[in-house]
Motif scaffolding. Sequence first.
Motif, PDB file in Angstrom:
ATOM      1  N   TYR A  17    -106.658  -8.085 -23.759  1.00  0.00           N
ATOM      2  CA  TYR A  17    -105.942  -7.433 -22.658  1.00  0.00           C
ATOM      3  C   TYR A  17    -106.955  -6.843 -21.676  1.00  0.00           C
ATOM      4  O   TYR A  17    -108.164  -6.853 -21.943  1.00  0.00           O
ATOM      5  CB  TYR A  17    -104.999  -6.341 -23.195  1.00  0.00           C
ATOM      6  CG  TYR A  17    -105.726  -5.209 -23.898  1.00  0.00           C
ATOM      7  CD1 TYR A  17    -106.152  -4.091 -23.186  1.00  0.00           C
ATOM      8  CD2 TYR A  17    -105.991  -5.256 -25.259  1.00  0.00           C
ATOM      9  CE1 TYR A  17    -106.830  -3.059 -23.816  1.00  0.00           C
ATOM     10  CE2 TYR A  17    -106.658  -4.233 -25.894  1.00  0.00           C
ATOM     11  CZ  TYR A  17    -107.086  -3.140 -25.169  1.00  0.00           C
ATOM     12  OH  TYR A  17    -107.766  -2.133 -25.785  1.00  0.00           O
ATOM     13  N   TYR A  18    -106.439  -6.335 -20.574  1.00  0.00           N
ATOM     14  CA  TYR A  18    -107.313  -5.771 -19.543  1.00  0.00           C
ATOM     15  C   TYR A  18    -107.054  -4.288 -19.300  1.00  0.00           C
ATOM     16  O   TYR A  18    -105.944  -3.805 -19.555  1.00  0.00           O
ATOM     17  CB  TYR A  18    -107.068  -6.473 -18.209  1.00  0.00           C
ATOM     18  CG  TYR A  18    -107.672  -7.835 -18.117  1.00  0.00           C
ATOM     19  CD1 TYR A  18    -109.013  -7.992 -17.779  1.00  0.00           C
ATOM     20  CD2 TYR A  18    -106.904  -8.963 -18.349  1.00  0.00           C
ATOM     21  CE1 TYR A  18    -109.574  -9.244 -17.699  1.00  0.00           C
ATOM     22  CE2 TYR A  18    -107.459 -10.225 -18.266  1.00  0.00           C
ATOM     23  CZ  TYR A  18    -108.791 -10.359 -17.941  1.00  0.00           C
ATOM     24  OH  TYR A  18    -109.349 -11.593 -17.862  1.00  0.00           O
TER      25      TYR A  18
ATOM     26  N   GLY B  38     -98.542  -3.647 -18.030  1.00  0.00           N
ATOM     27  CA  GLY B  38     -97.908  -4.691 -17.222  1.00  0.00           C
ATOM     28  C   GLY B  38     -98.332  -6.065 -17.690  1.00  0.00           C
ATOM     29  O   GLY B  38     -99.259  -6.205 -18.493  1.00  0.00           O
ATOM     30  N   ARG B  39     -97.624  -7.083 -17.178  1.00  0.00           N
ATOM     31  CA  ARG B  39     -97.885  -8.453 -17.620  1.00  0.00           C
ATOM     32  C   ARG B  39     -98.247  -9.331 -16.436  1.00  0.00           C
ATOM     33  O   ARG B  39     -97.608  -9.277 -15.381  1.00  0.00           O
ATOM     34  CB  ARG B  39     -96.635  -8.992 -18.306  1.00  0.00           C
ATOM     35  CG  ARG B  39     -96.872 -10.172 -19.230  1.00  0.00           C
ATOM     36  CD  ARG B  39     -95.578 -10.574 -19.908  1.00  0.00           C
ATOM     37  NE  ARG B  39     -95.143  -9.616 -20.908  1.00  0.00           N
ATOM     38  CZ  ARG B  39     -95.510  -9.633 -22.189  1.00  0.00           C
ATOM     39  NH1 ARG B  39     -96.322 -10.562 -22.629  1.00  0.00           N
ATOM     40  NH2 ARG B  39     -95.062  -8.724 -23.021  1.00  0.00           N
ATOM     41  N   LEU B  40     -99.275 -10.130 -16.637  1.00  0.00           N
ATOM     42  CA  LEU B  40     -99.667 -11.108 -15.629  1.00  0.00           C
ATOM     43  C   LEU B  40     -98.760 -12.329 -15.770  1.00  0.00           C
ATOM     44  O   LEU B  40     -98.143 -12.533 -16.813  1.00  0.00           O
ATOM     45  CB  LEU B  40    -101.117 -11.555 -15.867  1.00  0.00           C
ATOM     46  CG  LEU B  40    -102.262 -10.697 -15.324  1.00  0.00           C
ATOM     47  CD1 LEU B  40    -102.258  -9.300 -15.914  1.00  0.00           C
ATOM     48  CD2 LEU B  40    -103.608 -11.367 -15.616  1.00  0.00           C
TER      49      LEU B  40
ATOM     50  N   VAL C  19    -102.078  -5.954 -19.070  1.00  0.00           N
ATOM     51  CA  VAL C  19    -103.065  -5.079 -18.440  1.00  0.00           C
ATOM     52  C   VAL C  19    -102.525  -3.652 -18.441  1.00  0.00           C
ATOM     53  O   VAL C  19    -101.334  -3.426 -18.208  1.00  0.00           O
ATOM     54  CB  VAL C  19    -103.432  -5.561 -17.016  1.00  0.00           C
ATOM     55  CG1 VAL C  19    -102.219  -5.799 -16.154  1.00  0.00           C
ATOM     56  CG2 VAL C  19    -104.378  -4.587 -16.321  1.00  0.00           C
ATOM     57  N   HIS C  20    -103.393  -2.711 -18.766  1.00  0.00           N
ATOM     58  CA  HIS C  20    -103.011  -1.293 -18.746  1.00  0.00           C
ATOM     59  C   HIS C  20    -103.653  -0.658 -17.529  1.00  0.00           C
ATOM     60  O   HIS C  20    -104.848  -0.845 -17.288  1.00  0.00           O
ATOM     61  CB  HIS C  20    -103.487  -0.594 -20.016  1.00  0.00           C
ATOM     62  CG  HIS C  20    -103.063  -1.304 -21.264  1.00  0.00           C
ATOM     63  ND1 HIS C  20    -101.746  -1.411 -21.646  1.00  0.00           N
ATOM     64  CD2 HIS C  20    -103.769  -1.974 -22.205  1.00  0.00           C
ATOM     65  CE1 HIS C  20    -101.668  -2.111 -22.762  1.00  0.00           C
ATOM     66  NE2 HIS C  20    -102.879  -2.460 -23.119  1.00  0.00           N
ATOM     67  N   PHE C  21    -102.878   0.097 -16.754  1.00  0.00           N
ATOM     68  CA  PHE C  21    -103.422   0.716 -15.543  1.00  0.00           C
ATOM     69  C   PHE C  21    -102.718   2.044 -15.268  1.00  0.00           C
ATOM     70  O   PHE C  21    -101.567   2.230 -15.674  1.00  0.00           O
ATOM     71  CB  PHE C  21    -103.311  -0.235 -14.349  1.00  0.00           C
ATOM     72  CG  PHE C  21    -101.917  -0.753 -14.099  1.00  0.00           C
ATOM     73  CD1 PHE C  21    -101.407  -1.823 -14.835  1.00  0.00           C
ATOM     74  CD2 PHE C  21    -101.112  -0.180 -13.112  1.00  0.00           C
ATOM     75  CE1 PHE C  21    -100.120  -2.304 -14.602  1.00  0.00           C
ATOM     76  CE2 PHE C  21     -99.830  -0.655 -12.875  1.00  0.00           C
ATOM     77  CZ  PHE C  21     -99.335  -1.716 -13.631  1.00  0.00           C
ATOM     78  N   PRO C  22    -103.411   2.964 -14.575  1.00  0.00           N
ATOM     79  CA  PRO C  22    -102.814   4.283 -14.333  1.00  0.00           C
ATOM     80  C   PRO C  22    -101.504   4.164 -13.557  1.00  0.00           C
ATOM     81  O   PRO C  22    -101.421   3.386 -12.603  1.00  0.00           O
ATOM     82  CB  PRO C  22    -103.873   5.002 -13.485  1.00  0.00           C
ATOM     83  CG  PRO C  22    -105.155   4.294 -13.797  1.00  0.00           C
ATOM     84  CD  PRO C  22    -104.784   2.870 -14.058  1.00  0.00           C
TER      85      PRO C  22
END
Length: 483
Positions: free
Chosen positions: A475-476, A443-445, A451-454
């Motif tokens: 990135y996060y 996703g993008r801020l 940012v990568h997240f489950p």
Amino acid sequence: MNDNIRNTAEEEAAIPVREPERQYYYIEKAKRYFEQMCEAAGRPLTFCVTTFGCQMNARDSEKLTGILERIGYREEPEEEKADFVIYNTCTVRENANQRVYGRLGQLGRIKKKNPHMMIALCGCMMQEPEVVEKLKKSYRFIDLIFGTHNIYKFAELLAMRMESGRTVIDIWKDTDKIVEDLPSERKYAFKSGVNIMFGCNNFCSYCIVPYVRGRERSREPEAIIREIERLTKDGVAEVMLLGQNVNSYGKTLEHPITFAELLRRIEKIDGLKRIRFMTSHPKDLSDELIEVMAQSEKICRHLHLPVQSGSTRILEKMNRRYTKEGYLALADRIKKAVPDISLTTDIIVGFPGETEEDFQETLDVVRKVRYDSAFTFIYSRRTGTPAAAMEDQIPEDVVKDRFNRLLSEVQDISAERCSRHTGTVQTVLAEAVNDHDDSLITGRLGNNLLVHFPGGASMIGKFFPVHLKECKGFYYLGEIVKE
Ligand code: SAH
Ligand code: SF4
Ligand code: F3S
């Protein structure tokens, strides 16, 4: 083979003169040829548009795709397997051109094995006469060549190629025309580029864009608003307003309006969540724009503000029309008015006559502004630009050395800037399933960081509050916060 489709004199007279009606007429015509071609091949034919260069070109490619899909072509993501390959080219730096020639050779070999294959070239490179000469001489297997100014005529040119069976080449020197309401097919369902202007009048001395994209022309604000309203109804949450110099938007319209005013109007569009824009020229960035950004709920806290060089002497030779001090003062005003803003930039190393002292001034600006990220380029000599004729072209080894020093400075600062959000919760637009790990969503801020997240594919296009757990340099890694 296509005589049954060729027009009679009567039909000829019925061809619409006005746009976009004329192109819709040719889409229908191309569709009939296309059906014959599929029949001859015994299968549905496919296309692949490959985009080189900037977001303008990416947007143009969406327009080409829209037309091809209307004609009936199916998209084939792998270029080597497609029956119709279109290269939308870029010529901003020499290496962009070399990539195109390299890949064309390969395409020619594939075409020999596929009798149903067609190849088209368009975009900025085609506006250079010596390029078209070279293609005519050494790449005779190309079916269709057109430029940036007549891209709206793609359907007509393609129909012409299908009808004649011969190579069609059509390049215009310039245009003052803007054709609205042609079909286009978005790459992403939830975000879209929107052209607000075309061309460029700045003539920075190193840059070929004004020569290949023509004079600056703004779209009418009503047409832009209408397009964005349509997009939001169709599920778009984020728009990127596109122009080579968005800060001079609207100046040449019959009823001039400022870019800041356009943003105020776009802000009011229901359903639209995020507004981005590219590119801002520092010389035209107004206090009115800074104020609108500071007050806006939708404009992303990100500003791309190309500096090109930190040396006032070089900036003057580049015809950028601002000084080092002017740029630094502007960056300060922006940071004060929008404290959480993320600033990014473009920098050219090795412009003719650049001394070590000039280069140190560039490093100084980088250290003072502390960019969140910077695109760094080695100066590329573009035929026909004033800088190409300047004396004192810098030797390659000197430029490479400066480039490496700049890159390492820029990267250190980026990593530090990126990490400042660690531990915070940010609103994130889920954009895609992660390339390497499909249990993650990328996703993008608002400030453009990733940012990568489950998560899973069903989340794409939606916004989530994400806890930024760990910064990985640029990135996060994060996790959705349960409400
Ligand atoms: N209109 C935009 C930039 C368009 S080109 C602007 O003015 O900011 C994108 C970037 O390519 C430029 O910002 C510049 O840094 C780089 N560029 C353009 N011409 C170049 C050249 N001849 N050599 C190296 N980099 C170049
Ligand atoms: Fe090129 Fe300068 Fe125009 Fe940007 S503003 S496109 S760098 S001439
Ligand atoms: Fe390249 Fe043309 Fe964009 S030269 S950078 S594709 S305007």
